[in-house]
Scaffold this motif. Structure first.
Motif, mmCIF file in Angstrom:
data_model
loop_
_atom_site.group_PDB
_atom_site.id
_atom_site.type_symbol
_atom_site.label_atom_id
_atom_site.label_comp_id
_atom_site.label_asym_id
_atom_site.label_seq_id
_atom_site.Cartn_x
_atom_site.Cartn_y
_atom_site.Cartn_z
ATOM 1 N N ARG A 118 0.844 -1.191 0.000
ATOM 2 C CA ARG A 118 0.000 0.000 0.000
ATOM 3 C C ARG A 118 0.881 1.244 0.000
ATOM 4 N N TRP A 178 3.994 9.679 1.814
ATOM 5 C CA TRP A 178 4.986 10.000 0.783
ATOM 6 C C TRP A 178 5.694 11.301 1.117
ATOM 7 N N ILE A 208 8.922 8.148 -9.572
ATOM 8 C CA ILE A 208 9.153 9.493 -10.113
ATOM 9 C C ILE A 208 7.992 9.906 -11.002
ATOM 10 N N PRO A 210 6.951 13.069 -14.256
ATOM 11 C CA PRO A 210 7.574 13.618 -15.456
ATOM 12 C C PRO A 210 8.530 14.780 -15.207
ATOM 13 N N HIS A 214 9.834 15.787 -9.472
ATOM 14 C CA HIS A 214 8.882 14.753 -9.051
ATOM 15 C C HIS A 214 9.628 13.490 -8.626
ATOM 16 N N ASN A 238 -1.923 -3.768 -2.452
ATOM 17 C CA ASN A 238 -2.301 -4.252 -3.773
ATOM 18 C C ASN A 238 -1.348 -5.332 -4.223
ATOM 19 N N ARG A 249 -5.375 3.690 -16.389
ATOM 20 C CA ARG A 249 -5.894 5.034 -16.171
ATOM 21 C C ARG A 249 -5.621 5.876 -17.414
ATOM 22 N N ILE A 254 -1.075 16.592 -18.942
ATOM 23 C CA ILE A 254 -1.014 18.026 -18.680
ATOM 24 C C ILE A 254 -1.129 18.269 -17.180
ATOM 25 N N VAL B 24 3.462 20.290 -8.340
ATOM 26 C CA VAL B 24 3.602 18.844 -8.346
ATOM 27 C C VAL B 24 2.202 18.294 -8.227
ATOM 28 N N GLY B 25 1.803 17.433 -9.092
ATOM 29 C CA GLY B 25 0.506 16.842 -8.832
ATOM 30 C C GLY B 25 -0.268 16.436 -10.050
ATOM 31 N N LEU B 26 -1.537 16.549 -9.937
ATOM 32 C CA LEU B 26 -2.565 16.127 -10.870
ATOM 33 C C LEU B 26 -2.122 15.523 -12.196
ATOM 34 N N MET B 27 -2.629 14.383 -12.484
ATOM 35 C CA MET B 27 -2.458 13.738 -13.779
ATOM 36 C C MET B 27 -1.008 13.495 -14.139
ATOM 37 N N LEU B 28 -0.242 13.101 -13.174
ATOM 38 C CA LEU B 28 1.146 12.806 -13.475
ATOM 39 C C LEU B 28 1.297 11.321 -13.756
ATOM 40 N N TRP B 30 3.315 8.171 -12.690
ATOM 41 C CA TRP B 30 4.237 7.658 -11.681
ATOM 42 C C TRP B 30 4.984 6.457 -12.225
ATOM 43 N N ASP B 55 0.376 3.363 -9.819
ATOM 44 C CA ASP B 55 -0.768 4.240 -9.897
ATOM 45 C C ASP B 55 -1.808 3.943 -8.826
ATOM 46 N N ARG B 57 -1.188 3.239 -5.827
ATOM 47 C CA ARG B 57 -0.725 3.597 -4.484
ATOM 48 C C ARG B 57 -1.061 5.046 -4.145
ATOM 49 N N PRO B 58 -1.027 5.378 -2.865
ATOM 50 C CA PRO B 58 -1.595 6.662 -2.437
ATOM 51 C C PRO B 58 -0.677 7.852 -2.661
ATOM 52 N N PHE B 59 -0.398 8.185 -3.897
ATOM 53 C CA PHE B 59 0.404 9.367 -4.157
ATOM 54 C C PHE B 59 -0.475 10.590 -4.355
ATOM 55 N N PRO B 60 0.132 11.768 -4.313
ATOM 56 C CA PRO B 60 -0.672 12.983 -4.326
ATOM 57 C C PRO B 60 -1.491 13.100 -5.603
ATOM 58 N N ARG B 63 -2.565 19.242 -6.114
ATOM 59 C CA ARG B 63 -1.365 19.984 -6.433
ATOM 60 C C ARG B 63 -0.735 20.532 -5.162
ATOM 61 N N ILE B 64 0.583 20.459 -5.065
ATOM 62 C CA ILE B 64 1.233 21.191 -3.991
ATOM 63 C C ILE B 64 2.090 22.264 -4.650
#
Lengths: 350, 371
Positions: A118, A178, A208, A210, A214, A238, A249, A254, B24-28, B30, B55, B57-60, B63-64
Motif C-alpha cells: 500500500r 509519501w 518518479i 515527469p 517529481h 495491492n 488510467r 497536462i 507537483v501533482g494532478l495527472m502525473l 508515476w 498508480d 498507491r496513495p500518491f498525491p 497539487r502542492i
C-alpha cells in the motif's frame, strides 16, 4: 522463516539495539544555516557541504544494490543483524532469494521478509551477516519541509566501477505516506535511502513523475507503523494479481490550475498525448467535447471518465485566438501513443 | 516574506507568480524505479504493469505548490554562488552553430583559444563573449574520445581561465555550472568521482538481410541516421570511412564502435551505381518509450546525443541542458574543476576533469597548424 529468529529480531528491534548506529551530530553553525530559508553565500554553502560530506562518508558503505528475481533495485542496511530496508516493489513477495551487493564489492545472500504494497515498503534479511556489516541509524522523526537531504542508491543497476551516486536536495512537500524531494531519482534507485543531515535514513525511494522535481520516497516514520508485520513476512496492499487485472488510467499529460475562472494549462509533458496534439503551457481550455468548462478539475473529471485510446476534443484559447484540437488519450501501462519503434526495433543491429 | 533587496534580480514582481512556484501533482505519470531484466520478464510478468501498480498507491492527486527559494537549484540558492563564479564568468562563452545556441565554452588562452564540446559543432561556428561580441570561430582540433574541441577566434587580450590541476572535488562538493549570467546556470553536487564512462554504440538505423553474409539493407527506419543519409532497401554497404568491410557482422560491429553523434562516411552499391553518403549516427531509437530505462532517464530533462565512451569523467547531479554543455564547472573556491561534457540521464551529468582538459589543450594546440 524460522519463528525463533523472528522473536529474537523483534526483541532486538524493540529493545532499540538494532538501530545502534549513531546519528551524526550537526554542529551549531551548520544548524544556523540549515534553519535559513536558503543559503546566502559561499560560507553558508560550505557549511552545508561539510555536513553532507560527513554524512556521505558514513552512508555510502551501507547503501546496497538489491537483486530479487529479475528485478534490480536498491536498499539500505539498517542493522548489524543484516536487516535491509527497501521498497515494497523490490521485495514483491515473502521468502524470495535476494542478492545484496555492497559498494565494497561484497555480494551477500538473503531472503525477502514482508512487503507493504500500500505504501511501497519492504524488508530483507541477510542469511549470514558479517561482523563488520556497515549499517545506518533510522530516523524517528518525519521529514520536515525544506530539510536538506541526501539520496543514495544504484540508479541503472550496480556497476563494479561506480560507488552509489550521491544526490543532494531538499524536502519539497509530503503527506502521510509519501515525501517529495528535488533529489533526482531514476530506475534502479527503488528502495535506496533518503538520508537527513544527521545521517539517519528518513525514507526509501519509490517512484518518479515527469518533472525533474517529481521524486517520491516513503517516510520511514510511516513504515515503522507496520514494522512487526513486515518482519513477520507479511505481504499486503495491492498484490500483483490485483494490479494486473486493474484498469488502465487514461492520461492526457497536462498539469494546470484554475485562475480567474479559467482552466489554465501550466505544464504539458513531452511525448504524451496533449503535447503531441499541440497543447502548450499557457493555453486556456474553454471547452471539452463541446461542453464549456471553467476549472482544471472539470478537465480532470472528464479525462478520468474516458478510457485510454478514446478521443477528446478540446477548445483552446491562445493569444486571443480560439482553436480546436483532438487528443487521443494514452493509458498508464500502455506503451506510448506512437510505439512503432518498439515493434520494429532492429534485431540484427546496428 | 523575504526582504526585496535580497531578491535575485531576475525575479521581478511581474513574473513572481509564474516563477515562484513549481507544481507537483494532478495527472502525473508515476514510474516506479525498478529495473527488470528483459530476459526474465516472463518470470515476474508485470514489466508493463508496474506503472499501474504505482498508480494504485496513495500518491498525491492534488497539487502542492513549492516556493522557488526551497529548490536546491532555484534562483535563490544559485544567487549564493555569485561571488564564487565571478572570476570565471568573464571567461565563459556561448557557442553557436549556424546561429543556434548549441554549447557553452571556456576561454583557455588570451589570444582566442576556446574549449567546448565537439559533437555539438555543426555548420558555421560563432562564440558570444561576456562583453556580447559575437566572433566567428574555427575548429582547430578535436579529441573524439573526450568529445572536446579546441576553437580559435580572432581576438586578443581575452579573459582566460586560470587553469590549474586543482585537487579533484570530493563526493558531496557543491559544483556550479557557469553560464553567461551573474548567477550560475545551474548548481549541484559531485555524485561520483572520475571514472571511465561506458561506450554507447552508435546506431545507423537499418535492418540487414540475414539471408546473405554481405551487408545488404533490408529496411531503413524513419528518423534514423540511415534515413537522413538517404540509404534505401537493397543498398549494399561497401566501405566505412574508406575501410572495405565485405561482411555483414563485421560491418555492424564496426558501426557499433562509433559513438552516437559521430559522422561516418559510407560507400554504397545501389544497383549499378556507387553512392557515397555521410551519416550522423544516433543512439538507440529515441522513441518515447523505446526502453523503460531510457524513458525514465528522459523524464524531466533532455539528454546529450553523445553521452558515453569518455575515458575519464566525473558525475554530478546538476541538471544541465544538452545545449549548455561544454562550459566550465567550478567548486566553492571558484576553481575550474572540469568542463561539462554530457547530460547523460535524469540523475547524471558528466564533466571532463580539469587535469585531463589541460593535457588535451596542450596536445591539440601542438597539433594545430600555426596561424
Amino acid at each position: 522463516m524460522n519463528r525463533s529468529r523472528i522473536t529474537v529480531l523483534l526483541t532486538c528491534l524493540l529493545g532499540s539495539s538494532a538501530f545502534a548506529a549513531e546519528p551524526i551530530e550537526i554542529p551549531a553553525d551548520v544548524k544556523r544555516v540549515t534553519a535559513l530559508r536558503y543559503p546566502r553565500n559561499a560560507d553558508q554553502l560550505r557549511l552545508i557541504q561539510q555536513q553532507v560530506q560527513r554524512v556521505a562518508a558514513q552512508s555510502m558503505p551501507a547503501t546496497v544494490g538489491v537483486v530479487v528475481g529479475a528485478g534490480a533495485g536498491s536498499g539500505v542496511i539498517i542493522g548489524s543483524d543484516g536487516l535491509v530496508l527497501t521498497a515494497g516493489h523490490v521485495v514483491g513477495k515473502a521468502d524470495r532469494r535476494a542478492k545484496v551487493l555492497l559498494p565494497d564489492g561484497r555480494e551477500l545472500i538473503g531472503k525477502t521478509l514482508g512487503a507493504n504494497h500500500r505504501i511501497d515498503a519492504g524488508l530483507l534479511l541477510l542469511d549470514n551477516p558479517p561482523a563488520d556489516l556497515p549499517y545506518l541509524p533510522v530516523a524517528k522523526a518525519r521529514p520536515k519541509i525544506g530539510e536538506w537531504v541526501i539520496t543514495l542508491g544504484q540508479p541503472g543497476g550496480t556497476l563494479d566501477d561506480r560507488a552509489p551516486p550521491l544526490r543532494l536536495g531538499r524536502v519539497l512537500g509530503g503527506g502521510e505516506d509519501w515525501v517529495c524531494t528535488d533529489c533526482t531519482l531514476v530506475g534502479g534507485d527503488s528502495g535506496g535511502p533518503l538520508i537527513n543531515l544527521q545521517g539517519e535514513v528518513l525514507a526509501v525511494h519509490s517512484s518518479i513523475g515527469p518533472d525533474i522535481v517529481h521524486n517520491f520516497h516513503i517516510p520511514v516514520a510511516q513504515i515503522r507503523k507496520s514494522w512487526e508485520r513486515l518482519l513477520a513476512g507479511e505481504v499486503w496492499g495491492n498484490s500483483l494479481e490485483e494490479v494486473v487485472s486493474s484498469n488502465l488510467r487514461p492520461l492526457m499529460g497536462i498539469a494546470g490550475h484554475t485562475q480567474e475562472g479559467q482552466c489554465q494549462i501550466t505544464e504539458v509533458f513531452r511525448g504524451l498525448p496533449a503535447y503531441e496534439a499541440g497543447v502548450r503551457p499557457g493555453d486556456v481550455v474553454r471547452a471539452v467535447d463541446g461542453e464549456d468548462i471553467s476549472t482544471f478539475d472539470e478537465v480532470s473529471q472528464k479525462v478520468l471518465q474516458k478510457r485510454p485510446g478514446q478521443k477528446m476534443r478540446l477548445k483552446i484559447e491562445r493569444d486571443g485566438e480560439t482553436f480546436r484540437v483532438e487528443v487521443v488519450l494514452a493509458g498508464i501501462g500502455h506503451s506510448s501513443p506512437r510505439g512503432e519503434w518498439d515493434e520494429s526495433q532492429p534485431q540484427e543491429g546496428p | 516574506m523575504m526582504p526585496t533587496d535580497r531578491m535575485p534580480k531576475e525575479m521581478t514582481a511581474k513574473n513572481w507568480q509564474h516563477r515562484c512556484c513549481v507544481r507537483v501533482g494532478l495527472m502525473l505519470l508515476w514510474a516506479p524505479l525498478i529495473i527488470v531484466a528483459p530476459g526474465f520478464a516472463q518470470e515476474t510478468a508485470p514489466l508493463h504493469d508496474w506503472e499501474e501498480y504505482a498508480d494504485s498507491r496513495p500518491f498525491p492527486t492534488s497539487r502542492i505548490e513549492i516556493p522557488q527559494w526551497r529548490l536546491t537549484d532555484g534562483l535563490h540558492v544559485r544567487s549564493a554562488f555569485r561571488d564564487v563564479i565571478a572570476d570565471v564568468r568573464p571567461s565563459t562563452v556561448r557557442v553557436r552553430s549556424d546561429g543556434r545556441d548549441t554549447a557553452l565554452g571556456g576561454i583557455v588562452g588570451a589570444d582566442g583559444w576556446i574549449v567546448t564540446k565537439a559533437s555539438r559543432l555543426t555548420g558555421e561556428i560563432t562564440c558570444v563573449l561576456a562583453d556580447r561580441r559575437e566572433i566567428e570561430a574555427q575548429t582547430v582540433g578535436v579529441n573524439r574520445d573526450y568529445d572536446i574541441a579546441l576553437l580559435r577566434i580572432d581576438a586578443q587580450r581575452l579573459n582566460a581561465l586560470k587553469l590549474a590541476a586543482s585537487p579533484a572535488p570530493k563526493i558531496g562538493a557543491w559544483l556550479a555550472t557557469v553560464g553567461m549570467k551573474r548567477g550560475p546556470l545551474a548548481v549541484g553536487v559531485l555524485s561520483v568521482e572520475a571514472r571511465k564512462i561506458r561506450h554507447r554504440a552508435g546506431v545507423l538505423g537499418v535492418l540487414f538481410d540475414i539471408d546473405t553474409q554481405r551487408p545488404v539493407i533490408m529496411e531503413v527506419f524513419p528518423g534514423t541516421a540511415a534515413w537522413d543519409a538517404g540509404l534505401k532497401a537493397d543498398d549494399e554497404l561497401f566501405s566505412l570511412n574508406g575501410e572495405r568491410i565485405p561482411f555483414r557482422r563485421p560491418f555492424i560491429g564496426r558501426i557499433r564502435e562509433f559513438n552516437p553523434g559521430d559522422q561516418i562516411a559510407l560507400r554504397v552499391l545501389r544497383g549499378d551505381e556507387v553512392v557515397d553518403v555521410e551519416a550522423l549516427l544516433t543512439g538507440p531509437p529515441p522513441g518515447p518509450m523505446s526502453s523503460r530505462e531510457d524513458f525514465q532517464n528522459r523524464l524531466g530533462s533532455l539528454l546529450s546525443q553523445r553521452r558515453g565512451g569518455f575515458p575519464k569523467a566525473f558525475q554530478h547531479d546538476t541538471v544541465v541542458k544538452p545545449s549548455d554543455c561544454g562550459g566550465p564547472v567550478v567548486n566553492l573556491d571558484g576553481e575550474v574543476v572540469g568542463f561539462n561534457i554530457a547530460r547523460a540521464g535524469r540523475t547524471e551529468t558528466y564533466a571532463i576533469p580539469i587535469d585531463v582538459v589541460v593535457g588535451l589543450i596542450e596536445d591539440l594546440k601542438a597539433a594545430s597548424p600555426s596561424p
